[in-house]
Design a protein around this motif. Structure first.
Motif, PDB file in Angstrom:
ATOM      1  N   ASP A 230      -8.999  -5.930  22.809  1.00 55.15           N
ATOM      2  CA  ASP A 230      -7.926  -7.107  22.581  1.00 55.15           C
ATOM      3  C   ASP A 230      -8.185  -7.850  21.115  1.00 55.15           C
ATOM      4  O   ASP A 230      -7.266  -8.580  20.731  1.00 55.15           O
ATOM      5  N   LEU A 231      -9.332  -7.728  20.565  1.00 55.75           N
ATOM      6  CA  LEU A 231      -9.720  -8.402  19.466  1.00 55.75           C
ATOM      7  C   LEU A 231      -9.396  -7.579  18.109  1.00 55.75           C
ATOM      8  O   LEU A 231      -9.621  -7.780  17.247  1.00 55.75           O
ATOM      9  N   ASN A 232      -8.979  -6.179  18.561  1.00 56.44           N
ATOM     10  CA  ASN A 232      -8.604  -5.382  17.536  1.00 56.44           C
ATOM     11  C   ASN A 232      -7.307  -4.831  17.573  1.00 56.44           C
ATOM     12  O   ASN A 232      -6.839  -3.565  16.889  1.00 56.44           O
ATOM     13  N   SER A 233      -6.267  -5.816  17.807  1.00 57.76           N
ATOM     14  CA  SER A 233      -4.835  -5.399  17.969  1.00 57.76           C
ATOM     15  C   SER A 233      -4.344  -4.919  16.606  1.00 57.76           C
ATOM     16  O   SER A 233      -3.205  -4.061  16.839  1.00 57.76           O
ATOM     17  N   GLU A 234      -4.582  -5.569  15.377  1.00 53.41           N
ATOM     18  CA  GLU A 234      -4.089  -5.148  14.117  1.00 53.41           C
ATOM     19  C   GLU A 234      -4.113  -3.809  13.883  1.00 53.41           C
ATOM     20  O   GLU A 234      -3.502  -3.105  13.333  1.00 53.41           O
ATOM     21  N   ALA A 235      -5.496  -3.350  14.053  1.00 51.07           N
ATOM     22  CA  ALA A 235      -5.938  -2.076  13.528  1.00 51.07           C
ATOM     23  C   ALA A 235      -5.276  -1.091  14.610  1.00 51.07           C
ATOM     24  O   ALA A 235      -4.914   0.021  14.380  1.00 51.07           O
ATOM     25  N   ASP A 236      -5.104  -1.396  15.971  1.00 45.22           N
ATOM     26  CA  ASP A 236      -4.683  -0.450  16.970  1.00 45.22           C
ATOM     27  C   ASP A 236      -3.329  -0.214  16.543  1.00 45.22           C
ATOM     28  O   ASP A 236      -2.706   0.896  16.776  1.00 45.22           O
ATOM     29  N   ALA A 237      -2.613  -1.308  16.137  1.00 48.75           N
ATOM     30  CA  ALA A 237      -1.149  -1.259  15.865  1.00 48.75           C
ATOM     31  C   ALA A 237      -0.780  -0.240  14.825  1.00 48.75           C
ATOM     32  O   ALA A 237       0.171   0.798  14.768  1.00 48.75           O
ATOM     33  N   GLN A 238      -1.603  -0.340  13.608  1.00 47.52           N
ATOM     34  CA  GLN A 238      -1.637   0.533  12.734  1.00 47.52           C
ATOM     35  C   GLN A 238      -1.949   2.207  13.029  1.00 47.52           C
ATOM     36  O   GLN A 238      -1.308   2.962  12.499  1.00 47.52           O
ATOM     37  N   ALA A 239      -2.959   2.196  13.860  1.00 47.40           N
ATOM     38  CA  ALA A 239      -3.058   3.581  14.300  1.00 47.40           C
ATOM     39  C   ALA A 239      -1.979   4.194  15.275  1.00 47.40           C
ATOM     40  O   ALA A 239      -1.646   5.338  15.052  1.00 47.40           O
ATOM     41  N   ASN A 240      -1.363   3.377  16.022  1.00 48.41           N
ATOM     42  CA  ASN A 240      -0.205   3.833  16.623  1.00 48.41           C
ATOM     43  C   ASN A 240       0.948   4.168  15.946  1.00 48.41           C
ATOM     44  O   ASN A 240       1.562   5.291  15.979  1.00 48.41           O
ATOM     45  N   LEU A 241       1.244   3.439  14.697  1.00 48.44           N
ATOM     46  CA  LEU A 241       2.239   3.698  13.910  1.00 48.44           C
ATOM     47  C   LEU A 241       2.003   5.165  13.165  1.00 48.44           C
ATOM     48  O   LEU A 241       2.801   6.056  12.864  1.00 48.44           O
ATOM     49  N   ALA A 242       0.709   5.246  13.058  1.00 46.96           N
ATOM     50  CA  ALA A 242       0.111   6.395  12.127  1.00 46.96           C
ATOM     51  C   ALA A 242       0.484   7.892  13.003  1.00 46.96           C
ATOM     52  O   ALA A 242       0.699   8.803  12.293  1.00 46.96           O
ATOM     53  N   VAL A 243       0.522   7.892  14.247  1.00 45.56           N
ATOM     54  CA  VAL A 243       0.706   9.022  15.005  1.00 45.56           C
ATOM     55  C   VAL A 243       2.040   9.583  14.951  1.00 45.56           C
ATOM     56  O   VAL A 243       2.106  10.941  14.713  1.00 45.56           O
ATOM     57  N   ASP A 244       3.040   8.921  14.016  1.00 42.04           N
ATOM     58  CA  ASP A 244       4.326   9.524  13.922  1.00 42.04           C
ATOM     59  C   ASP A 244       4.565   9.948  12.619  1.00 42.04           C
ATOM     60  O   ASP A 244       5.421  10.580  11.952  1.00 42.04           O
ATOM     61  N   LEU A 245       3.359   9.765  11.615  1.00 44.10           N
ATOM     62  CA  LEU A 245       3.312  10.211  10.333  1.00 44.10           C
ATOM     63  C   LEU A 245       2.733  11.780  10.298  1.00 44.10           C
ATOM     64  O   LEU A 245       2.041  12.304  11.199  1.00 44.10           O
ATOM     65  N   ALA A 246       3.358  12.266   9.252  1.00 44.70           N
ATOM     66  CA  ALA A 246       2.733  13.761   9.123  1.00 44.70           C
ATOM     67  C   ALA A 246       1.202  13.826   8.752  1.00 44.70           C
ATOM     68  O   ALA A 246       0.654  12.941   8.226  1.00 44.70           O
ATOM     69  N   GLU A 247       0.694  15.112   9.114  1.00 42.39           N
ATOM     70  CA  GLU A 247      -0.870  15.099   9.000  1.00 42.39           C
ATOM     71  C   GLU A 247      -1.168  14.724   7.533  1.00 42.39           C
ATOM     72  O   GLU A 247      -0.762  15.455   6.510  1.00 42.39           O
ATOM     73  N   GLY A 248      -2.132  13.848   7.163  1.00 41.57           N
ATOM     74  CA  GLY A 248      -2.407  13.780   5.650  1.00 41.57           C
ATOM     75  C   GLY A 248      -1.613  12.498   5.044  1.00 41.57           C
ATOM     76  O   GLY A 248      -2.070  12.048   3.978  1.00 41.57           O
ATOM     77  N   GLN A 249      -0.606  12.179   5.806  1.00 39.83           N
ATOM     78  CA  GLN A 249       0.241  11.180   4.986  1.00 39.83           C
ATOM     79  C   GLN A 249      -0.359   9.847   5.472  1.00 39.83           C
ATOM     80  O   GLN A 249      -0.808   9.537   6.493  1.00 39.83           O
ATOM     81  N   VAL A 250      -0.358   9.035   4.169  1.00 38.14           N
ATOM     82  CA  VAL A 250      -1.058   7.759   4.134  1.00 38.14           C
ATOM     83  C   VAL A 250       0.070   6.660   3.680  1.00 38.14           C
ATOM     84  O   VAL A 250       0.488   6.972   2.920  1.00 38.14           O
ATOM     85  N   GLN A 251       0.087   5.725   4.458  1.00 44.20           N
ATOM     86  CA  GLN A 251       0.964   4.397   3.932  1.00 44.20           C
ATOM     87  C   GLN A 251       0.067   3.203   3.949  1.00 44.20           C
ATOM     88  O   GLN A 251      -0.976   3.026   4.711  1.00 44.20           O
ATOM     89  N   GLU A 252       0.419   2.306   3.199  1.00 39.36           N
ATOM     90  CA  GLU A 252      -0.259   1.116   2.852  1.00 39.36           C
ATOM     91  C   GLU A 252       0.599  -0.075   2.943  1.00 39.36           C
ATOM     92  O   GLU A 252       1.797   0.165   2.162  1.00 39.36           O
ATOM     93  N   GLU A 253       0.155  -1.206   3.413  1.00 40.33           N
ATOM     94  CA  GLU A 253       1.046  -2.315   2.983  1.00 40.33           C
ATOM     95  C   GLU A 253      -0.017  -3.517   2.777  1.00 40.33           C
ATOM     96  O   GLU A 253      -0.884  -3.814   3.279  1.00 40.33           O
ATOM     97  N   ILE A 254       0.208  -4.085   1.324  1.00 42.61           N
ATOM     98  CA  ILE A 254      -0.515  -5.096   0.778  1.00 42.61           C
ATOM     99  C   ILE A 254       0.088  -6.482   0.919  1.00 42.61           C
ATOM    100  O   ILE A 254       1.257  -6.668   0.350  1.00 42.61           O
ATOM    101  N   ASP A 255      -0.770  -7.461   1.462  1.00 44.07           N
ATOM    102  CA  ASP A 255      -0.405  -8.873   1.157  1.00 44.07           C
ATOM    103  C   ASP A 255      -1.065  -9.601   0.181  1.00 44.07           C
ATOM    104  O   ASP A 255      -2.302  -9.493   0.399  1.00 44.07           O
ATOM    105  N   GLU A 256      -0.428 -10.044  -0.997  1.00 47.20           N
ATOM    106  CA  GLU A 256      -1.438 -10.838  -1.802  1.00 47.20           C
ATOM    107  C   GLU A 256      -0.898 -12.451  -2.014  1.00 47.20           C
ATOM    108  O   GLU A 256       0.190 -12.744  -1.473  1.00 47.20           O
TER     109      GLU A 256
END
Length: 256
Positions: A230-256
């Motif tokens: 429960d302390l790793n929810s943000e990384a878990d959310a990204q991993a779950n979103l990645a399941v729907d990506l094509a193999e080898g496809q990488v997405q990034e979101e940057i906040d500055e």
């Protein structure tokens, strides 16, 4: 100085602070390679009770403690003096036989070294094995930069996905020029194996373990800790979103 049985040794290596109860463990942290981060060693006379409680509250116990330099508070360790066993510093002309004031010792021991960040990683597999994804969240220590990463992996097991998550984050951090990193994940398997506490028996994991080890060794300072799910929810959310990506496809979101 009080009875040496109450003595403790404070070691600053890169962005990490270690507290040791004996010289053997302390000296093991003073590396011999020129690639090792600078090491500062100081000696105290009795770990205050409040310090013990604070370290325990961070999940750190037994003889060896470690905390981030940024978590240091002024009264945490009390007065420290230079430790004469610090041969590495002596070779650089940094030793002194005079006790240091609390303020001065902190200026030396806790000064920032390199660019530091935190990495949270996770992996997801819908079926184990099944469609899977890797996720990572990187945050710079200055609080000015956050990056969320996700990678589609095709069909893989959960363990493979979790290793791919840490690899994804470590590669990105190195590419951005970070030299010190603290890694957090809810995969006990990955965390214990990278710490060298568990053996790698699965052949499919062995190559990922080796790749992760090579990446971590490129950092001047590296730490990995196991955290609750429960302390790793943000990384878990990204991993779950990645399941729907094509193999080898990488997405990034940057906040500055």
């Amino acid at each position: 100085m009080k009875d040496d049985r109450e003595a403790f040794f404070v070691v600053r290596k890169g962005d990490l602070i270690g507290v040791y109860k004996n010289l053997t463990d302390c000296q093991a942290q003073v590396g011999s390679s020129i690639c090792d981060p600078p090491v500062s060693v100081y000696k105290g006379c009795s770990i205050p009770e409040n310090t013990e409680k604070y370290l325990l509250s961070c999940g750190l116990k037994n003889a060896l403690y470690s905390i981030r330099a940024s978590d240091l508070t002024e009264e945490l360790f009390g007065t420290l003096v230079p430790c004469p066993v610090q041969q590495l510093a002596a070779s650089r002309g940094e030793t002194s036989s005079e006790p240091m004031t609390k303020k001065r010792s902190q200026e030396v021991v806790w000064s920032d070294y390199g660019r530091s960040c935190t990495l949270e990683f996770d992996g997801s597999s819908k079926g184990n094995p099944g469609q899977s994804g890797a996720g990572a969240v990187l945050r710079s220590d200055d609080g000015l930069w956050t990056c969320r990463l996700r990678e589609g992996l095709g069909v893989a097991t959960t363990s493979v996905a979790e290793y791919r998550g840490i690899i994804l984050g470590l590669k990105y951090a190195l590419g951005k020029g970070f030299t010190s990193i603290r890694v957090r994940g809810d995969s006990k398997l990955v965390c214990m194996q990278i710490q060298g506490l568990w053996k790698v028996k699965n052949q499919n994991i062995a190559s990922l373990y080796e790749e992760t080890t090579k990446l971590k060794d490129r950092f001047l300072s590296f730490q990995i800790v196991h955290i609750l799910r429960d302390l790793n929810s943000e990384a878990d959310a990204q991993a779950n979103l990645a399941v729907d990506l094509a193999e080898g496809q990488v997405q990034e979101e940057i906040d500055e």
